[in-house]
Design a protein around this motif. Structure first.
Motif, PDB file in Angstrom:
ATOM      1  N   PHE A 101       0.840  -1.202   0.000  1.00  0.00           N
ATOM      2  CA  PHE A 101       0.000   0.000   0.000  1.00  0.00           C
ATOM      3  C   PHE A 101       0.876   1.252   0.000  1.00  0.00           C
ATOM      4  O   PHE A 101       0.632   2.193  -0.766  1.00  0.00           O
ATOM      5  CB  PHE A 101      -0.935   0.004   1.220  1.00  0.00           C
ATOM      6  N   MET A 102       1.897   1.263   0.837  1.00  0.00           N
ATOM      7  CA  MET A 102       2.786   2.434   0.920  1.00  0.00           C
ATOM      8  C   MET A 102       3.536   2.666  -0.384  1.00  0.00           C
ATOM      9  O   MET A 102       3.820   3.798  -0.742  1.00  0.00           O
ATOM     10  CB  MET A 102       3.766   2.284   2.089  1.00  0.00           C
ATOM     11  N   SER A 103       3.832   1.593  -1.108  1.00  0.00           N
ATOM     12  CA  SER A 103       4.553   1.735  -2.370  1.00  0.00           C
ATOM     13  C   SER A 103       3.620   2.116  -3.520  1.00  0.00           C
ATOM     14  O   SER A 103       4.079   2.378  -4.628  1.00  0.00           O
ATOM     15  CB  SER A 103       5.288   0.434  -2.717  1.00  0.00           C
ATOM     16  N   GLY A 104       2.324   2.111  -3.265  1.00  0.00           N
ATOM     17  CA  GLY A 104       1.363   2.463  -4.302  1.00  0.00           C
ATOM     18  C   GLY A 104       0.932   1.284  -5.158  1.00  0.00           C
ATOM     19  O   GLY A 104       0.167   1.456  -6.108  1.00  0.00           O
ATOM     20  N   THR A 105       1.403   0.097  -4.837  1.00  0.00           N
ATOM     21  CA  THR A 105       1.054  -1.097  -5.607  1.00  0.00           C
ATOM     22  C   THR A 105      -0.387  -1.536  -5.350  1.00  0.00           C
ATOM     23  O   THR A 105      -1.049  -2.042  -6.248  1.00  0.00           O
ATOM     24  CB  THR A 105       2.028  -2.248  -5.267  1.00  0.00           C
ATOM     25  N   LEU A 106      -0.857  -1.343  -4.116  1.00  0.00           N
ATOM     26  CA  LEU A 106      -2.227  -1.724  -3.756  1.00  0.00           C
ATOM     27  C   LEU A 106      -3.079  -0.474  -3.549  1.00  0.00           C
ATOM     28  O   LEU A 106      -2.649   0.472  -2.893  1.00  0.00           O
ATOM     29  CB  LEU A 106      -2.251  -2.525  -2.451  1.00  0.00           C
ATOM     30  N   SER A 107      -4.261  -0.503  -4.101  1.00  0.00           N
ATOM     31  CA  SER A 107      -5.213   0.588  -3.870  1.00  0.00           C
ATOM     32  C   SER A 107      -5.787   0.456  -2.457  1.00  0.00           C
ATOM     33  O   SER A 107      -5.734  -0.627  -1.865  1.00  0.00           O
ATOM     34  CB  SER A 107      -6.347   0.514  -4.888  1.00  0.00           C
ATOM     35  N   PRO A 108      -6.356   1.533  -1.921  1.00  0.00           N
ATOM     36  CA  PRO A 108      -6.967   1.440  -0.593  1.00  0.00           C
ATOM     37  C   PRO A 108      -8.053   0.357  -0.521  1.00  0.00           C
ATOM     38  O   PRO A 108      -8.132  -0.378   0.467  1.00  0.00           O
ATOM     39  CB  PRO A 108      -7.578   2.835  -0.377  1.00  0.00           C
ATOM     40  N   LYS A 109      -8.848   0.233  -1.568  1.00  0.00           N
ATOM     41  CA  LYS A 109      -9.917  -0.767  -1.574  1.00  0.00           C
ATOM     42  C   LYS A 109      -9.343  -2.189  -1.531  1.00  0.00           C
ATOM     43  O   LYS A 109      -9.789  -3.033  -0.757  1.00  0.00           O
ATOM     44  CB  LYS A 109     -10.789  -0.582  -2.813  1.00  0.00           C
ATOM     45  N   SER A 110      -8.340  -2.450  -2.367  1.00  0.00           N
ATOM     46  CA  SER A 110      -7.716  -3.784  -2.390  1.00  0.00           C
ATOM     47  C   SER A 110      -7.000  -4.078  -1.083  1.00  0.00           C
ATOM     48  O   SER A 110      -7.122  -5.182  -0.533  1.00  0.00           O
ATOM     49  CB  SER A 110      -6.722  -3.887  -3.543  1.00  0.00           C
ATOM     50  N   ALA A 111      -6.260  -3.103  -0.578  1.00  0.00           N
ATOM     51  CA  ALA A 111      -5.507  -3.300   0.659  1.00  0.00           C
ATOM     52  C   ALA A 111      -6.447  -3.607   1.819  1.00  0.00           C
ATOM     53  O   ALA A 111      -6.196  -4.527   2.609  1.00  0.00           O
ATOM     54  CB  ALA A 111      -4.660  -2.063   0.966  1.00  0.00           C
TER      55      ALA A 111
END
Length: 172
Positions: A101-111
């Protein structure tokens, strides 16, 4: 009549149980107590946060029914060791979710969805342990149960409090 060896092994197991309880208190202080703030940091919706605080407990409660059947097939020790290992290993994906999430790989919804799923599995693994552990400890602590469990709770409470304070300072 119990042999000296049996008595010695029981005393050793009771000491190990206090250490195990302290390790659980660290997990509780560093992990369980901060799962909702972690969800907030992942920008989880109010709905997901609501599910996060209820769904794992609900699933965990129902999963305890399976422990009875597991205890018919496996020893309480095997159940406790397996599900404790599973529970501990599930913290790794939670850390990975935060990093992705911090790296931007996961969206808030997915995370937040992954958080809900993995945390539910983690809580369920912990719930399955409960009946087997309680039964095991009942056989292990045959006299002065109140004294033993009060000592264990006192030590684990202090360890848990220190863990929460340290985790709070790290988050701050």
């Amino acid at each position: 009549m119990k042999t000296k060896k049996e008595k010695r092994l029981k005393e050793q197991a009771k000491k190990i149980s206090i250490k195990e309880g302290s390790a659980y208190s660290v997990m509780d202080g560093f992990g369980y107590r901060y799962i909702t703030p972690f969800a907030v940091a992942l920008q989880a919706s109010n709905f997901i946060i609501g599910l996060l605080t209820t769904l794992p407990s609900l699933i965990g409660s129902f999963s305890q029914l399976s422990t009875i059947h597991l205890m018919k097939r496996y020893s309480r020790k095997k159940i406790a060791v397996f599900f404790t290992s599973l529970q501990g290993s599930l913290w790794i994906p939670l850390i990975i979710i935060g990093l992705l999430f911090m790296s931007g790989t996961l969206s808030p919804k997915s995370a937040s969805l992954f958080l809900l799923i993995i945390y539910s599995l983690l809580a369920t693994a912990g719930a399955v342990i409960g009946p087997a552990w309680n039964s095991w400890m009942q056989d292990l602590v045959d006299k002065d149960r109140g004294v033993y469990f009060a000592k264990r709770a006192r030590i684990n409470g202090v360890v848990g409090l220190i863990s929460m304070i340290v985790a709070g300072l790290i988050l701050h």
